[in-house]
Design a protein around this motif. Sequence first.
Motif, mmCIF file in Angstrom:
data_model
loop_
_atom_site.group_PDB
_atom_site.id
_atom_site.type_symbol
_atom_site.label_atom_id
_atom_site.label_comp_id
_atom_site.label_asym_id
_atom_site.label_seq_id
_atom_site.Cartn_x
_atom_site.Cartn_y
_atom_site.Cartn_z
ATOM 1 N N UNK A 1 -3.804 3.339 12.451
ATOM 2 C CA UNK A 1 -4.277 3.893 11.177
ATOM 3 C C UNK A 1 -5.714 4.392 11.288
ATOM 4 N N UNK A 2 -6.531 3.701 12.088
ATOM 5 C CA UNK A 2 -7.897 4.164 12.317
ATOM 6 C C UNK A 2 -7.872 5.531 12.992
ATOM 7 N N UNK A 3 -6.965 5.722 13.958
ATOM 8 C CA UNK A 3 -6.853 7.019 14.627
ATOM 9 C C UNK A 3 -6.497 8.124 13.646
ATOM 10 N N UNK A 4 -5.603 7.839 12.699
ATOM 11 C CA UNK A 4 -5.247 8.835 11.699
ATOM 12 C C UNK A 4 -6.423 9.213 10.820
ATOM 13 N N UNK A 5 -7.202 8.243 10.431
ATOM 14 C CA UNK A 5 -8.340 8.528 9.549
ATOM 15 C C UNK A 5 -9.467 9.239 10.299
ATOM 16 N N UNK A 6 -9.642 8.922 11.572
ATOM 17 C CA UNK A 6 -10.631 9.660 12.367
ATOM 18 C C UNK A 6 -10.215 11.122 12.518
ATOM 19 N N UNK B 1 -14.179 0.264 8.574
ATOM 20 C CA UNK B 1 -14.295 -0.271 9.925
ATOM 21 C C UNK B 1 -14.218 -1.786 9.960
ATOM 22 N N UNK B 2 -14.901 -2.459 9.019
ATOM 23 C CA UNK B 2 -14.885 -3.925 9.014
ATOM 24 C C UNK B 2 -13.500 -4.462 8.691
ATOM 25 N N UNK B 3 -12.825 -3.817 7.753
ATOM 26 C CA UNK B 3 -11.469 -4.248 7.410
ATOM 27 C C UNK B 3 -10.524 -4.090 8.582
ATOM 28 N N UNK B 4 -10.649 -2.968 9.303
ATOM 29 C CA UNK B 4 -9.811 -2.738 10.477
ATOM 30 C C UNK B 4 -10.094 -3.776 11.561
ATOM 31 N N UNK C 1 -8.272 -0.374 3.748
ATOM 32 C CA UNK C 1 -7.451 -0.318 4.958
ATOM 33 C C UNK C 1 -6.113 0.332 4.646
ATOM 34 N N UNK C 2 -5.546 0.039 3.455
ATOM 35 C CA UNK C 2 -4.297 0.657 3.000
ATOM 36 C C UNK C 2 -4.262 0.577 1.474
ATOM 37 N N UNK C 3 -3.519 1.456 0.788
ATOM 38 C CA UNK C 3 -3.432 1.392 -0.671
ATOM 39 C C UNK C 3 -2.659 0.145 -1.111
ATOM 40 N N UNK C 4 -3.206 -0.609 -2.023
ATOM 41 C CA UNK C 4 -2.541 -1.836 -2.469
ATOM 42 C C UNK C 4 -1.249 -1.546 -3.223
ATOM 43 N N UNK C 5 -1.087 -0.318 -3.740
ATOM 44 C CA UNK C 5 0.149 0.025 -4.449
ATOM 45 C C UNK C 5 1.365 -0.125 -3.551
ATOM 46 N N UNK C 6 1.190 0.073 -2.255
ATOM 47 C CA UNK C 6 2.317 -0.054 -1.330
ATOM 48 C C UNK C 6 2.830 -1.486 -1.271
ATOM 49 N N UNK C 7 1.932 -2.458 -1.429
ATOM 50 C CA UNK C 7 2.343 -3.865 -1.386
ATOM 51 C C UNK C 7 3.149 -4.249 -2.614
ATOM 52 N N UNK C 8 3.100 -3.427 -3.667
ATOM 53 C CA UNK C 8 3.866 -3.721 -4.877
ATOM 54 C C UNK C 8 5.191 -2.967 -4.927
ATOM 55 N N UNK C 9 5.462 -2.155 -3.890
ATOM 56 C CA UNK C 9 6.730 -1.427 -3.829
ATOM 57 C C UNK C 9 7.738 -2.295 -3.071
ATOM 58 N N UNK C 10 8.676 -2.916 -3.807
ATOM 59 C CA UNK C 10 9.537 -3.960 -3.238
ATOM 60 C C UNK C 10 10.349 -3.460 -2.041
ATOM 61 N N UNK C 11 10.972 -2.299 -2.164
ATOM 62 C CA UNK C 11 11.829 -1.833 -1.081
ATOM 63 C C UNK C 11 11.020 -1.558 0.181
ATOM 64 N N UNK C 12 9.805 -1.052 0.004
ATOM 65 C CA UNK C 12 8.934 -0.799 1.153
ATOM 66 C C UNK C 12 8.584 -2.113 1.851
ATOM 67 N N UNK C 13 8.224 -3.121 1.073
ATOM 68 C CA UNK C 13 7.846 -4.413 1.648
ATOM 69 C C UNK C 13 9.049 -5.082 2.309
ATOM 70 N N UNK C 14 10.213 -5.012 1.663
ATOM 71 C CA UNK C 14 11.424 -5.587 2.255
ATOM 72 C C UNK C 14 11.754 -4.892 3.572
ATOM 73 N N UNK C 15 11.667 -3.561 3.576
ATOM 74 C CA UNK C 15 11.951 -2.811 4.792
ATOM 75 C C UNK C 15 10.989 -3.148 5.910
ATOM 76 N N UNK C 16 9.688 -3.292 5.558
ATOM 77 C CA UNK C 16 8.700 -3.684 6.565
ATOM 78 C C UNK C 16 9.011 -5.057 7.142
ATOM 79 N N UNK C 17 9.441 -5.973 6.297
ATOM 80 C CA UNK C 17 9.775 -7.320 6.768
ATOM 81 C C UNK C 17 10.933 -7.275 7.762
ATOM 82 N N UNK C 18 11.953 -6.475 7.428
ATOM 83 C CA UNK C 18 13.090 -6.321 8.350
ATOM 84 C C UNK C 18 12.625 -5.680 9.650
ATOM 85 N N UNK C 19 11.804 -4.615 9.531
ATOM 86 C CA UNK C 19 11.330 -3.911 10.724
ATOM 87 C C UNK C 19 10.526 -4.829 11.629
#
Length: 471
Positions: free
Chosen positions: A73-78, A212-215, A270-288
Amino acid sequence: MTTIVSSALPTELSERQKSLAYLTLMIALVLEIVDVTIVNTALPVIERDFGAAAAQAQWVAAGYSLAFALLLMLGGRLGDAFGYSRLFIGGVAGFTLASLLCGLSASPGQLIAARVLQGSAGAMMAPQVMALIQVLYGPMERVAKLAWVGVIGGLSAISGPILGGILIHANLFDTGWRSVFLINVPVGLAATMLAVRLLPGARSPLPRGIDGRGTALLGMAMAALLYPLVRGHDLGWKPWHFALLAASPIALALVWRRTVRREGKGEAPVFPTALARQRQFVMGLSIALVFGIATGGFLFVFAFGAQTLRGYSPLETGLLHVPFSAGVMFGIAFLGRKLLASYGRWVIFGGISLMAIFAGMTLGWIEGSMPYIWALPCLGLAGVGMGMTSGPLTPVMLARVDPAHAGVASGIVKTVQELGMALGVAMVGTAFFAGSGRTMLPAIAVIEVLLVMALGLAIRLPSALFPEQER
């Protein structure tokens, strides 16, 4: 991971120039992906050559994936901030130099350090591929180009062990295992020179900044988790190993707290907190994550066990991956893609089930005395299971993500997948070496537990995976 660019090309390019630029991006993509899996075939040879400890062999594989995952993710932002082409060229050049250092390493420590550098350079290079495709092509043209990215990426991942076996067997210029790294040097130099000449200069019109500190804190959290898992058994599980394991979730909690605070102030998180509230995204990440640990560990111990327990050569081990590779492609290109819309979560559930059954049977073949003909259908069906799961899982994770977060969500998905590979080498590899590398049973047990966990998560996915299915 990268901001979508919709502006016109900085300079008008002909179709031939765009095709050559796209080819350059694909060369770099293949370099990065192949290096994740090509080393598995070479590890037993490296271990014998250096007289390395089992944990050092694990770090040769895990060091690359961990560095790549933590810096992606740092590479993407750079790239957003300083220009996609500039970061891409620097990443390819760094990857080429690191490959040379890998090939010239005189000790396990030098090789591990070079692999970490290689993964770091790959993390600078990889995010720019998607961004530059968006710069080079219009919306309709991107569909076909991005589809080819998926096909080429999948073929590269499953071809790594095969290519590694062929190169070691060929022993070009008496380089042995070093050839799996040195082969990158001429290819990387060519890609660097082509990139300098062909890629357009472009950057995000709205660079988001970097935490940078969060990363760094996230990196320390992952290192605190991974290091004890890899070295704990080898060093005798000291109290400080358990302290590091306990510190990892604390550090992750601090990353979350920092992310919420910075987002509230309008600063780059480091990442948008809204993503952590999207259930299907979080479930999919857990499976992945869980599935990635299981499959990454399976590929590691299969390549290792086939050589150390069954006595196969690197070439023979590489060729054993052919039915697995064919199964993965069949699972991705035909079963997963065709069945997902009709059967939804049951496709992923079925894929994990196939992987659980036939990965265990494949490793059981290494443990037992059955002829190799037993392994071929098991490998093929395990590959089908992996393809049926990994192919649909990414679109399922991103199906309900706000388009404004699509780039960073894709980066998180890739990061979690790479972390899964690194943790798989650590956890399953540790289980394998805990039995002195003479039995597959501890590794099989860990893999099966992980896949049962993945099944439990998959069954909890919603019945309608895509918004269109609710209408």
